[in-house]
Design a protein around this motif. Structure first.
Motif, PDB file in Angstrom:
ATOM      1  N   HIS A 275      -8.178  -3.712  -1.519  1.00  0.00           N
ATOM      2  CA  HIS A 275      -7.404  -3.892  -0.280  1.00  0.00           C
ATOM      3  C   HIS A 275      -6.338  -2.793  -0.149  1.00  0.00           C
ATOM      4  O   HIS A 275      -6.239  -2.123   0.882  1.00  0.00           O
ATOM      5  N   GLU A 276      -5.567  -2.592  -1.210  1.00  0.00           N
ATOM      6  CA  GLU A 276      -4.471  -1.615  -1.130  1.00  0.00           C
ATOM      7  C   GLU A 276      -4.990  -0.184  -1.040  1.00  0.00           C
ATOM      8  O   GLU A 276      -4.379   0.665  -0.377  1.00  0.00           O
TER       9      GLU A 276
ATOM     10  N   ALA B  99      -7.988  -3.493   6.125  1.00  0.00           N
ATOM     11  CA  ALA B  99      -7.959  -3.533   4.652  1.00  0.00           C
ATOM     12  C   ALA B  99      -8.691  -4.774   4.149  1.00  0.00           C
ATOM     13  O   ALA B  99      -9.373  -4.739   3.113  1.00  0.00           O
TER      14      ALA B  99
ATOM     15  N   GLU C 241       0.799  -1.227   0.000  1.00  0.00           N
ATOM     16  CA  GLU C 241       0.000   0.000   0.000  1.00  0.00           C
ATOM     17  C   GLU C 241       0.835   1.281   0.000  1.00  0.00           C
ATOM     18  O   GLU C 241       0.501   2.236   0.723  1.00  0.00           O
TER      19      GLU C 241
ATOM     20  N   TYR D 171      -4.771 -10.661   8.838  1.00  0.00           N
ATOM     21  CA  TYR D 171      -5.726 -10.346   7.768  1.00  0.00           C
ATOM     22  C   TYR D 171      -7.122 -10.891   8.124  1.00  0.00           C
ATOM     23  O   TYR D 171      -8.085 -10.139   8.215  1.00  0.00           O
TER      24      TYR D 171
ATOM     25  N   GLU E 203      -3.947  -4.722   8.428  1.00  0.00           N
ATOM     26  CA  GLU E 203      -4.373  -5.809   7.540  1.00  0.00           C
ATOM     27  C   GLU E 203      -5.813  -6.252   7.782  1.00  0.00           C
ATOM     28  O   GLU E 203      -6.529  -6.611   6.844  1.00  0.00           O
TER      29      GLU E 203
ATOM     30  N   HIS F 272      -6.063   0.584   2.494  1.00  0.00           N
ATOM     31  CA  HIS F 272      -4.910   0.874   3.352  1.00  0.00           C
ATOM     32  C   HIS F 272      -4.571   2.367   3.375  1.00  0.00           C
ATOM     33  O   HIS F 272      -3.890   2.829   4.292  1.00  0.00           O
TER      34      HIS F 272
HETATM   35 ZN    ZN Z   1      -2.694  -5.282   3.385  1.00  0.00          ZN
END
Ligand code: ZN
Length: 476
Positions: free
Chosen positions: A328-329, A354, A310, A407, A351, A332
């Protein structure tokens, strides 16, 4: 900029007290950490911030304000010729201080314009300025170095730092890669602004964080000037280099988007790239305003890296991403980049958030609902006997920081919290978390306090079973 010292809360509070006292009584001379008023004291800055996951990471005694990183890189020879200028403020009287640096040979180092002595040992670059540095004073360090920056191997065996590709270099810095290519204070608690001046052969593109201020070609070499004006942790910096197809656009709200895609990956990544404006828009509605003045992505071929990162304002992808990885990125940028961890063991705050944002975006896009994802076989559907449940979410260890637990157990924690406190309090909490720690650092304890405040509930047991205990939570 620096927020929160590690393992030294009392010292840091005392230091603040002194600074405040000094400001109120300007007649007092500068005081060192252990000094009496009137007699400035000077000592060596600490060689680390004391983060147990990376015991050498960061340094004490100063707060970096700005990095100016200027270099020429030739992909054909992998040679870098660099000058980095670090501007910092001393937070104590300093006789010596450390920078984190794993880069090539240093030919020159100065502090405030005077050539300074230095020694290197591992990632520590120990600098002895000609004149002691007074607490509260700004100072400038210039470091010139040349050679090939190293690839850095992480505790989990993955690589980062300066990773050569067939047409340039892929440059991820989490959690400890940034010192491969510039000297600095390599810990998320010391954020700073950055300027990158990168010169590469004509036809090659250098893509950094922030906005592109200029791009000039002279005698077969092109210099790119990138400016990152919002505070950034060192691990989120990148200047990724290669042959790229560049596209510049704007979201309907006027946020500039810069994407650089390896020509071989344009078709494969077109779907994810096309979704960037919608992802930013959807997350802005859930998390509050996008925290930076530009967005984008860098999509490269770096098969030995195998993960995305990210990097601030421009996440970097080592292969063509799908829509979910793009989401996801981009998530972040709020959680990880703007609000950063205070210590690496709290990586679930990056994590888990995200990953939960990915679940939300998948549902928004007409895919599985967040509730279905929560219950799936890779999440709560895992058998209670699975080893997955044997890692504590708030202490995965440096080898498992980027494993499944921060995550997936992290995202499950957020979904379970949403069920526990209801949508209204939960989504207010997500926004408030992004707002109140914007450009700063936070801890799990801060999050628990914020969740209790947003919900009016005692959540001790809830967070205990989800974040601090091993085992599959049964009731919460
Ligand atoms: Zn991540």
């Amino acid at each position: 900029m620096r927020s929160g010292l590690l393992g030294a809360a009392a010292t840091s509070a005392a230091l603040c007290g002194l600074l405040i006292a000094q400001a109120a009584q300007p007649a007092l001379a500068s005081t060192g950490k252990h000094g009496k008023p009137g007699k400035p004291t000077y000592s060596a800055g600490a060689p680390s911030v004391g983060d147990p996951y990376f015991p050498d990471a960061g340094n004490g005694g100063y707060d970096v304000k700005h990095y100016d990183i200027s270099f020429t890189y030739d992909p054909a020879t992998r040679h870098m010729d660099a000058t980095t200028t670090v501007t910092a403020v001393a937070t104590q009287g300093l006789t010596t201080f450390d920078l984190d640096f794993r880069g090539p040979e240093i030919s020159y180092l100065s502090v405030n314009g005077h050539r300074a002595e230095f020694q290197r040992s591992g990632q520590e670059l120990v600098v002895t300025p000609r004149h002691k540095l007074a607490e509260g004073h700004r100072f400038t360090v210039v470091v010139k170095y040349a050679g090939t920056p190293p690839v850095v191997t992480d505790p989990d065996g993955s690589i980062e730092g300066w990773v050569p590709t067939d047409d340039g270099a892929f440059v991820p810095g989490e959690p400890q890669g940034a010192p491969a290519w510039f000297p600095g204070n390599d810990h998320p608690t010391d954020k700073a602004t950055f300027t990158f001046h990168t010169t590469v052969p004509e036809g090659v593109t250098a893509v950094g964080n922030g906005r592109l201020l200029s791009q000039k070609t002279k005698k077969g070499w092109t210099t790119f000037l990138w400016n990152s004006t919002e505070p950034m942790a060192t691990y989120l910096s990148t200047v990724t280099i290669g042959k790229f197809t560049v596209t510049e656009s704007k979201t309907p709200e006027g946020l500039p988007i810069y994407t650089a895609v390896d020509p071989q990956l344009v078709t494969q990544s077109a779907g994810a790239v096309a979704q960037i404006p919608d992802i930013v828009d959807y997350f802005s509605s859930l998390f509050g305003p996008y925290p930076f003045n530009t967005a984008g992505a860098i999509i490269d071929r770096a098969p030995d890296v195998g993960y995305a990162l990210e990097s601030q304002t421009k996440p970097i992808f080592s292969s063509a991403p799908g829509v979910s990885t793009m989401a996801h990125e981009l998530a972040h940028q709020w959680y990880g980049d703007s609000v950063s961890v205070t210590r690496w063991s709290d990586i679930w705050l990056n994590e888990g958030f995200a990953t939960y944002a990915q679940w939300l975006y998948t549902e928004h896009n007409g895919g599985a609902t967040a509730d279905q994802t929560f219950n799936s076989a890779s999440n709560y559907g895992r058998a209670a006997t699975s080893s997955f449940w044997q890692v504590v979410a708030t202490d995965p260890g440096p080898e498992d920081m980027f494993g499944n637990v921060p995550y997936n157990r992290g995202a499950m924690t957020l979904h379970a919290l949403r069920g526990k406190i209801g949508d209204t309090a939960f989504f207010a909490l997500l926004k408030q978390w992004a707002t109140s720690h914007r450009y700063g650092n936070a801890t799990t304890a801060d999050f628990i306090a914020a969740a209790e405040k947003a919900s009016g509930k005692d959540l001790t047991n809830f967070f205990d079973v989800w974040l601090f205990q091993k085992g599959k939570p049964a009731t919460w």
